[in-house]
Motif scaffolding. Structure first.
Motif, short mmCIF file in Angstrom:
data_model
loop_
_atom_site.label_atom_id
_atom_site.label_comp_id
_atom_site.label_asym_id
_atom_site.label_seq_id
_atom_site.Cartn_x
_atom_site.Cartn_y
_atom_site.Cartn_z
N ALA A 71 0.82 -1.22 0.00
CA ALA A 71 0.00 0.00 0.00
C ALA A 71 0.85 1.26 0.00
CB ALA A 71 -0.92 0.00 1.22
N GLU A 72 2.17 1.13 -0.09
CA GLU A 72 2.95 2.37 -0.16
C GLU A 72 3.87 2.39 -1.37
OE1 GLU A 72 5.47 3.00 3.15
OE2 GLU A 72 5.87 0.89 3.47
N GLU B 298 -4.92 4.55 -2.41
CA GLU B 298 -4.66 3.54 -1.38
C GLU B 298 -3.26 2.95 -1.52
OE1 GLU B 298 -6.78 3.36 1.02
OE2 GLU B 298 -8.21 4.65 -0.01
N ASP C 127 -3.65 -3.91 1.30
CA ASP C 127 -2.63 -4.76 0.67
C ASP C 127 -2.55 -6.16 1.27
OD1 ASP C 127 -1.47 -3.91 3.02
OD2 ASP C 127 0.33 -3.05 2.09
#
Lengths: 178, 422
Positions: free
Chosen positions: B191-192, B223, B282
């Motif tokens: 998610a990053e 997201e 995620d």
């Protein structure tokens, strides 16, 4: 909401801060910090912030405490109640391995110092004392004596912290142009 | 100088700090549009801090859109008062582009009403403002204090982002949707993967997707941490936008020698439907690993997947069938325009006959403060974009994210179900 969001803020800018640490995990999201079901009643939000991650946080956190977190802190919504609630609870700085973009930006806008330091969450336990030098992005665990260097805040953004945030900047600019 | 990505071009075009910009520079940029919803309430209160009162003016009332979507119609006196506060402000400031409780979700209504065009720099008081990237606009969300500044000055600081590219190729299998692609990306790359970065989605799969499906990708990209999330800048975008505005339309395409921080390649020809499991987006599993998980509620709606094609695929799966009584299916069209189309085409009737509840266009159950909340221990399959703990009600409830097809198939069976079986 008004009183709260305009609330306490982070006080005067200081280059060096010392405080007691709360260690948070990776991916702490805005619904954990500021659950939408409490947006109706902000006192309730103050009483329940972050409790799904650290149960005793809302009752035990004190003025001057500092959050040390893993990756992607503050991910999710753009609601500024997230950094605002933490400030209101007394948090004066957040050191994390990384921040979600909007949370990072809103924290600076509110003059809440946010520092990115690799691997930082592994070096701390809740209750440790941390010393932070903001312009050098240097942090020390006073229990272990270990010092880590993080990513320096861009000078333009550091200035935002120094002058007390974006709202103060705006009101000052308007005064100049009057 | 090497070539520029879409993000670099649009920021350079709007920069007040010189147009020679590179990633990681901090620049001040001029905004084309500022959007805000219920968060406008805080801006209104902030305006009272400006003295003297005669200088309390927005930078340009024609470049601001205010819309109600999170609390429509007002579910309590508190939100009714905030609505009232905002209505008065909008009137006083001469903001004409104000959408009250009926139109729908900001990220659907703004493009539909012609406010979004290629090349624009847009900020919004909502995280999923990245959605307009599907229309070749650089758009991102921010908090109330930044919004206040933007309202007054019409400019903001930006860090020029690095750009990453997702090259998506292959023909999507039947009943597999763009939502499955973006969830798969979250699962494979976390998610990053795009934090602080701009995304460009490219490849033949993207070119073949409808505008609605591309919006899903640009929306969910937030997201993944994205600042901007551009779809393919092609004729489909021009045709879509042209029907909704008389303003000139000019696509912003990346230079052939633009520099990307990284390029990810994804072949979707054998992609299985994907599920984001509780409580992070995620935490992804292919549907075969979660099939059979019992659900209490199925939510079809939100700025991610509340569009006509989403309702249509659900109707196709539910046509002539009946959702069991112990499952609550809630359908919330993303806008009034979609709602009317679904009513005219018979899609709404099919969904109602199958046992779904259709609500007025709004953020609805996704936001966990309007309706369709979950009790402790309950599970929901949702077409929205967040499965955070407590997002849709109880912190002891679980939200699973999937495509509209998966939501409809799961509603029918009362458990997470592979839509390819229909």
């Amino acid at each position: 909401m008004a009183a709260l969001l305009g609330g306490k803020g982070s006080g005067e800018y200081k280059e060096n801060i010392k405080g007691k640490v709360w260690v948070f995990p990776d991916n702490v999201d805005t619904d954990v910090i500021s659950p939408s079901r409490y947006l109706e009643n902000l006192q309730e939000m103050l009483d329940h912030t972050c409790e799904s991650v650290i149960k005793e946080f809302p009752s035990k956190v004190q003025d001057g405490d500092i959050i040390v977190a893993g990756r992607n802190f503050g991910c999710g919504s753009s609601r500024e109640t997230a950094p605002a609630i933490l400030q209101e609870k007394g948090i004066v700085a957040i050191v994390a391995e990384s921040f979600a973009r909007i949370f990072y930006r809103s924290s600076l806008a509110r003059a809440l110092p946010v520092l990115e330091v690799n691997e930082v969450s592994k070096e701390f336990q809740t209750g440790d004392e941390i010393e932070i030098n903001i312009p050098n992005a240097e942090i020390t665990n006073l229990r272990t004596g270990k010092t880590l260097k993080g990513k320096k805040i861009h000078p333009i953004l550091l200035n935002l912290l120094k002058i007390g945030g974006l709202e103060k900047q705006l009101l000052a600019e308007l005064k100049e142009n009057k | 100088m090497s070539g520029q990505t879409i993000a670099e071009k649009i920021l350079a075009n709007h920069s007040l700090s010189g147009s020679d910009i590179k990633p990681d520079d901090i620049i001040i940029a001029k905004l084309d549009l500022v959007m805000s919803h219920i968060g406008t309430g805080k801006v209104v209160l902030d305006f009272r801090k400006i003295r003297p009162s005669k200088i309390r003016k927005v930078f340009d009332p024609n470049k601001i859109v205010v819309i109600f979507d999170h609390y429509n119609p007002a579910p309590s006196e508190r939100w009714a008062s905030v609505h009232d506060l905002i209505r008065n402000f909008v009137k006083k400031q001469g903001i004409k582009d104000f959408y009250d409780i009926k139109e729908g979700i900001c990220h659907q209504v703004l493009p539909e009403q012609g406010h979004v065009r290629p090349g624009m720099l847009i900020v919004g008081g909502d995280s999923h403002t990245t959605t307009y990237g599907a229309f070749n606009a650089a758009s991102c969300g921010l908090g109330n204090t930044d919004l206040f500044y933007a309202y007054v000055k019409g400019e903001l600081w930006f860090r020029v982002p690095h750009t990453i590219q997702f090259k998506i190729t292959g023909k999507l299998p039947q009943s597999v949707m763009s939502k499955d692609i973006i969830i798969k990306i979250a699962g494979d790359h976390t998610a990053e993967v795009a934090t602080y970065k701009a995304i460009e989605f490219t490849g033949d799969t993207m070119e073949n997707l409808s505008i609605a499906s591309r919006m899903t990708m640009s929306n969910f990209a937030l997201e993944l941490g994205a600042k901007f999330a551009f779809g393919v800048p092609d004729q489909k975008v021009v045709d879509w936008v042209k029907e909704r505005t008389t303003e000139p339309i000019e696509l912003v395409k990346p230079d052939p020698d633009a520099v990307y921080e990284k390029t990810y390649e994804i072949d979707v020809s054998n992609l299985e439907p994907q599920i984001s499991c509780p409580h992070t987006v995620d935490n992804v599993k292919p549907i075969s690993e979660v099939v059979g998980t019992k659900i209490n509620q199925a939510f079809l709606g939100s700025c991610t997947n509340g569009r006509l094609e989403d309702l249509e695929i659900a109707a196709k799966i539910l046509e002539g069938k009946r959702i069991p009584n112990h499952v609550r299916m809630i359908v919330t069209p993303a806008s009034q325009e979609i709602w009317i189309k679904a009513a005219k085409s018979g899609v709404s009737e099919t969904l109602i006959n199958a046992g779904a509840v259709i609500t007025n266009p709004s953020c609805g159950a996704c936001f966990g403060a309007l309706g369709g909340m979950l009790a402790s221990g309950e599970k929901c399959i949702s077409s929205s974009n967040r499965n955070f703990q407590g997002r849709m009600g109880s912190a002891a409830a679980e939200v699973y994210l999937g495509s509209p097809a998966t939501v409809a198939a799961s509603a029918l069976k009362g458990e997470i179900t592979d839509p390819r079986d229909f």
